[in-house]
Design an enzyme around this catalytic site. Structure first.
Site, mmCIF file in Angstrom:
data_model
loop_
_atom_site.group_PDB
_atom_site.id
_atom_site.type_symbol
_atom_site.label_atom_id
_atom_site.label_comp_id
_atom_site.label_asym_id
_atom_site.label_seq_id
_atom_site.Cartn_x
_atom_site.Cartn_y
_atom_site.Cartn_z
ATOM 1 N N LYS A 63 0.758 -1.237 -0.035
ATOM 2 C CA LYS A 63 0.101 -0.054 0.079
ATOM 3 C C LYS A 63 0.751 1.370 0.070
ATOM 4 C CE LYS A 63 -4.485 0.993 0.499
ATOM 5 N NZ LYS A 63 -5.593 0.406 0.007
ATOM 6 N N GLY B 277 -26.148 2.183 2.730
ATOM 7 C CA GLY B 277 -25.262 2.821 1.737
ATOM 8 C C GLY B 277 -25.701 2.415 0.121
ATOM 9 N N GLY C 199 -24.506 3.422 -2.501
ATOM 10 C CA GLY C 199 -23.362 4.074 -3.580
ATOM 11 C C GLY C 199 -23.189 3.140 -4.763
ATOM 12 N N VAL D 50 -21.430 0.318 -5.185
ATOM 13 C CA VAL D 50 -21.697 -1.238 -4.780
ATOM 14 C C VAL D 50 -23.205 -1.277 -4.362
ATOM 15 C CG1 VAL D 50 -20.980 -3.158 -3.609
ATOM 16 C CG2 VAL D 50 -19.044 -1.589 -4.394
#
Ligand code: NAD
Length: 346
Positions: free
Chosen positions: A80, A176, A178, A180
């Site tokens: 990362k 949520g 959004g 997805v």
């Protein structure tokens, strides 16, 4: 704990700090493990309060990527990058300099967009490095693949609970709506599931779900306590915690959000309540299966979809092993990934 001790805790291979005064870049890239192949993990931009906080985050996130990539069956390690900056300070030069930083790993690290970085920033990185995955004109938006994986994971949960993976008549509460959450809502609706939805800000999405998908709308904080078969968190992390666990009336939790379980104690408390859990980094692996393919072979959408469908089997296996051992599913999932990474056979 010193920084070096922090780095040793998770067994990282390499952690590098980058400072480019001219470009205004302060960044850390952590290469956790490359046993399975080059390491893939996005570049997060965050206004960390200290360098230690950034180091802590990048170490934790890169290890998470090793687990996610291994559990997804990818020949990829985990890494990362974090850029320490305020999102309002983003510049093209900053991302070009980050691309140069990526090059110093000579192909052992592939970056991608992440929190506070987007496809435009990835384009700036591509000016200086070829080691970027999730490119707009190649694998593109990962969300539809994440939806496929989460849907398959939910079907596996249904199979484990009911002996059938049909979702007809089951109630799924989605937090949520959004990229997805909405895709999932549409797919579940088509499969005959009943929906309960919550979203704090997006009125348009709520209206669409109520009018077109027959969803029942509830308030932001009410979603945890609704009667349902499956709670699908698709917004925030840490929503399974000491406050929400006593409220849950669901039989299982399976959604796209990362780091859903607040801490180890929450995982154990959920298990003690008899609520099943589809481990987040396994069920939401569709996106990384899509983007990650760019790092090791020619992108092939059909192959990606085939591999995403395997999430069904892995989620089912995690539930079975959790039942057999009495350990929380999250613990089983970490063990599963580490067995692959470190070549431990059972
Ligand atoms: P998104 O930003 O498109 O959607 C998140 C939605 O949640 C937004 O509509 C937002 O308004 C809503 N929201 C925020 N706080 C809320 C709250 N308290 N209650 C209800 N709704 C709330 O994000 P996304 O791409 O759909 O991803 C959803 C989650 O899945 C994130 O946690 C993300 O990290 C994770 N995830 C996404 C992908 C992917 O491919 N997009 C892959 C893996 C994991």
């Amino acid at each position: 704990m010193t920084n070096i001790e922090m780095i040793r805790t998770y067994g990282h291979e390499q952690v590098a700090y980058f400072n480019n005064e001219k470009a205004g870049l302060r960044a850390i890239i952590a290469l956790h493990n490359t046993n399975l192949g080059p390491a893939v993990g996005g570049c997060r931009l965050w206004n960390y309060e200290s360098e230690e906080a950034a180091l802590f985050d990048v170490l934790r996130l890169s290890r998470g990527m090793s687990h996610k990539n291994a559990a997804a069956g990818l020949p990829l390690g985990g890494a990362k990058g974090v850029i320490i900056a305020d999102p309002s300070e983003k510049t093209e030069a900053m991302f070009e300099a980050f691309g140069e930083a990526v090059n110093t790993f000579m192909g052992k690290y592939y970056t991608a967009e992440d929190v506070n970085t987007d496809t435009k920033d990835a384009e700036y990185m591509l000016r200086t490095t070829e080691y970027v995955v999730g490119r707009e004109n190649v694998s593109g938006d990962p969300s539809p693949f994440t939806v496929i994986g989460v849907y398959d994971g939910i079907r596996a949960v249904a199979k484990f609970m009911n002996g059938s993976d049909s979702l007809e008549g089951l109630t799924v509460a989605i937090q949520g709506l959004g990229k997805v959450g909405m895709g999932l809502a549409e797919t579940l609706h088509e499969a005959g599931a009943k929906l309960i939805v919550s979203n704090n800000t997006n009125r348009e999405a709520m209206k669409y779900a109520v009018e077109n998908l027959g969803a029942v709308e509830v308030g932001r904080d009410e979603i945890y306590a609704v009667e349902c078969d499956i709670f699908a968190p698709c917004a925030l992390g840490a929503v399974v915690n000491s406050k929400t666990i006593p409220q849950f009336k669901c039989k299982a939790i399976a959604g796209a959000a990362n780091n859903v379980i607040y801490d180890e104690a929450a995982g154990e408390a959920l298990k003690a309540r008899g609520i099943l859990y589809a481990p987040d980094f396994i069920i939401n692996g569709g996106g990384v299966i899509n983007a990650g393919q760019e790092a090791f072979t020619t992108y092939d959408r059909e192959k990606v979809v085939e591999q995403v469908h395997n999430i069904y089997n892995v989620v089912y296996r995690m539930l079975e092993e959790s039942k057999e051992t009495g350990l929380p599913e999250g613990v089983i999932a970490t063990r599963y990934a580490e067995d692959i990474i470190y070549g431990r056979s059972k």
